[in-house]
Design a protein around this motif. Sequence first.
Motif, mmCIF file in Angstrom:
data_model
loop_
_atom_site.group_PDB
_atom_site.id
_atom_site.type_symbol
_atom_site.label_atom_id
_atom_site.label_comp_id
_atom_site.label_asym_id
_atom_site.label_seq_id
_atom_site.Cartn_x
_atom_site.Cartn_y
_atom_site.Cartn_z
ATOM 1 N N MET A 199 0.821 -1.191 0.000
ATOM 2 C CA MET A 199 0.000 0.000 0.000
ATOM 3 C C MET A 199 0.868 1.261 0.000
ATOM 4 S SD MET A 199 -3.045 0.942 -0.063
ATOM 5 C CE MET A 199 -4.362 1.892 0.533
ATOM 6 N N LYS A 200 1.976 1.200 0.733
ATOM 7 C CA LYS A 200 2.872 2.353 0.814
ATOM 8 C C LYS A 200 3.447 2.680 -0.560
ATOM 9 C CE LYS A 200 7.010 4.068 3.025
ATOM 10 N NZ LYS A 200 8.039 3.888 4.001
ATOM 11 N N GLN A 201 3.854 1.657 -1.302
ATOM 12 C CA GLN A 201 4.426 1.889 -2.624
ATOM 13 C C GLN A 201 3.393 2.464 -3.588
ATOM 14 O OE1 GLN A 201 6.056 -1.850 -3.774
ATOM 15 N NE2 GLN A 201 7.987 -1.500 -2.700
ATOM 16 N N LEU A 202 2.138 2.000 -3.495
ATOM 17 C CA LEU A 202 1.091 2.520 -4.353
ATOM 18 C C LEU A 202 0.850 3.998 -4.079
ATOM 19 C CD1 LEU A 202 -1.173 2.061 -6.423
ATOM 20 C CD2 LEU A 202 -2.661 1.517 -4.482
ATOM 21 N N LEU A 203 0.798 4.388 -2.809
ATOM 22 C CA LEU A 203 0.610 5.795 -2.454
ATOM 23 C C LEU A 203 1.774 6.646 -2.930
ATOM 24 C CD1 LEU A 203 -0.849 5.458 1.136
ATOM 25 C CD2 LEU A 203 -2.060 6.183 -0.918
ATOM 26 N N GLU A 204 2.980 6.119 -2.815
ATOM 27 C CA GLU A 204 4.146 6.871 -3.275
ATOM 28 C C GLU A 204 4.162 7.018 -4.790
ATOM 29 O OE1 GLU A 204 7.467 4.880 -1.531
ATOM 30 O OE2 GLU A 204 7.202 5.923 0.391
ATOM 31 N N ILE A 205 3.752 5.990 -5.522
ATOM 32 C CA ILE A 205 3.696 6.075 -6.982
ATOM 33 C C ILE A 205 2.643 7.084 -7.413
ATOM 34 C CG2 ILE A 205 3.053 4.795 -9.072
ATOM 35 C CD1 ILE A 205 4.411 2.340 -7.765
ATOM 36 N N LEU A 206 1.464 7.023 -6.802
ATOM 37 C CA LEU A 206 0.405 7.982 -7.127
ATOM 38 C C LEU A 206 0.817 9.403 -6.747
ATOM 39 C CD1 LEU A 206 -2.782 5.996 -6.077
ATOM 40 C CD2 LEU A 206 -1.955 6.463 -8.389
ATOM 41 N N GLY A 207 1.511 9.546 -5.627
ATOM 42 C CA GLY A 207 2.007 10.854 -5.218
ATOM 43 C C GLY A 207 3.023 11.402 -6.202
ATOM 44 N N PHE A 208 3.902 10.553 -6.687
ATOM 45 C CA PHE A 208 4.901 10.980 -7.666
ATOM 46 C C PHE A 208 4.238 11.415 -8.966
ATOM 47 C CE2 PHE A 208 7.679 9.926 -11.260
ATOM 48 C CZ PHE A 208 8.703 10.826 -11.011
ATOM 49 N N ILE A 209 3.248 10.654 -9.424
ATOM 50 C CA ILE A 209 2.558 10.999 -10.669
ATOM 51 C C ILE A 209 1.818 12.329 -10.520
ATOM 52 C CG2 ILE A 209 0.676 10.315 -12.206
ATOM 53 C CD1 ILE A 209 1.595 7.395 -11.747
ATOM 54 N N ALA A 210 1.128 12.511 -9.393
ATOM 55 C CA ALA A 210 0.404 13.766 -9.171
ATOM 56 C C ALA A 210 1.371 14.941 -9.083
ATOM 57 C CB ALA A 210 -0.443 13.668 -7.902
ATOM 58 N N LEU A 211 2.474 14.764 -8.363
ATOM 59 C CA LEU A 211 3.470 15.832 -8.237
ATOM 60 C C LEU A 211 4.085 16.163 -9.594
ATOM 61 C CD1 LEU A 211 4.890 17.531 -6.018
ATOM 62 C CD2 LEU A 211 6.645 15.785 -5.990
ATOM 63 N N LEU A 212 4.400 15.155 -10.368
ATOM 64 C CA LEU A 212 4.988 15.366 -11.689
ATOM 65 C C LEU A 212 4.019 16.093 -12.619
ATOM 66 C CD1 LEU A 212 7.388 14.747 -13.613
ATOM 67 C CD2 LEU A 212 6.160 12.669 -14.232
ATOM 68 N N GLN A 213 2.759 15.669 -12.655
ATOM 69 C CA GLN A 213 1.793 16.307 -13.537
ATOM 70 C C GLN A 213 1.501 17.745 -13.108
ATOM 71 O OE1 GLN A 213 0.567 15.299 -16.474
ATOM 72 N NE2 GLN A 213 1.999 13.602 -16.225
ATOM 73 N N GLY A 214 1.502 18.000 -11.811
ATOM 74 C CA GLY A 214 1.327 19.368 -11.338
ATOM 75 C C GLY A 214 2.484 20.256 -11.741
ATOM 76 N N ALA A 215 3.692 19.743 -11.599
ATOM 77 C CA ALA A 215 4.869 20.512 -11.997
ATOM 78 C C ALA A 215 4.888 20.735 -13.506
ATOM 79 C CB ALA A 215 6.136 19.800 -11.546
ATOM 80 N N LEU A 216 4.532 19.721 -14.286
ATOM 81 C CA LEU A 216 4.500 19.870 -15.742
ATOM 82 C C LEU A 216 3.419 20.862 -16.160
ATOM 83 C CD1 LEU A 216 5.056 16.218 -16.984
ATOM 84 C CD2 LEU A 216 6.660 18.118 -17.047
ATOM 85 N N GLY A 217 2.309 20.891 -15.438
ATOM 86 C CA GLY A 217 1.266 21.870 -15.735
ATOM 87 C C GLY A 217 1.746 23.287 -15.508
ATOM 88 N N LEU A 218 2.492 23.511 -14.432
ATOM 89 C CA LEU A 218 3.039 24.845 -14.181
ATOM 90 C C LEU A 218 4.094 25.212 -15.210
ATOM 91 C CD1 LEU A 218 3.300 24.946 -10.294
ATOM 92 C CD2 LEU A 218 1.650 26.104 -11.759
#
Length: 66
Positions: free
Chosen positions: A1-20
């Motif tokens: 579960m921890k790895q899934l949350l970290e992967i989803l967190g990385f994807i969200a952080l990356l897409q937010g940064a790419l949007g900016l």
Amino acid sequence: MKQLLEILGFIALLQGALGLVHEFTDWHIGVVQRLGFLDGYEIYASVVLIVAGLALFAAGDSAQQP
């Protein structure tokens, strides 16, 4: 579960940064600018994605391993 949350967190952080990056440089990268219902709100959506990514990282850190 921890790895899934970290992967989803990385994807969200990356897409937010790419949007900016897209908003400030007009590079055509990321998912935020491709969603039509976010027209005019791309910066807000990118910031929300960054905050959500950080929250997912925090949730992953607090998740207990079995």
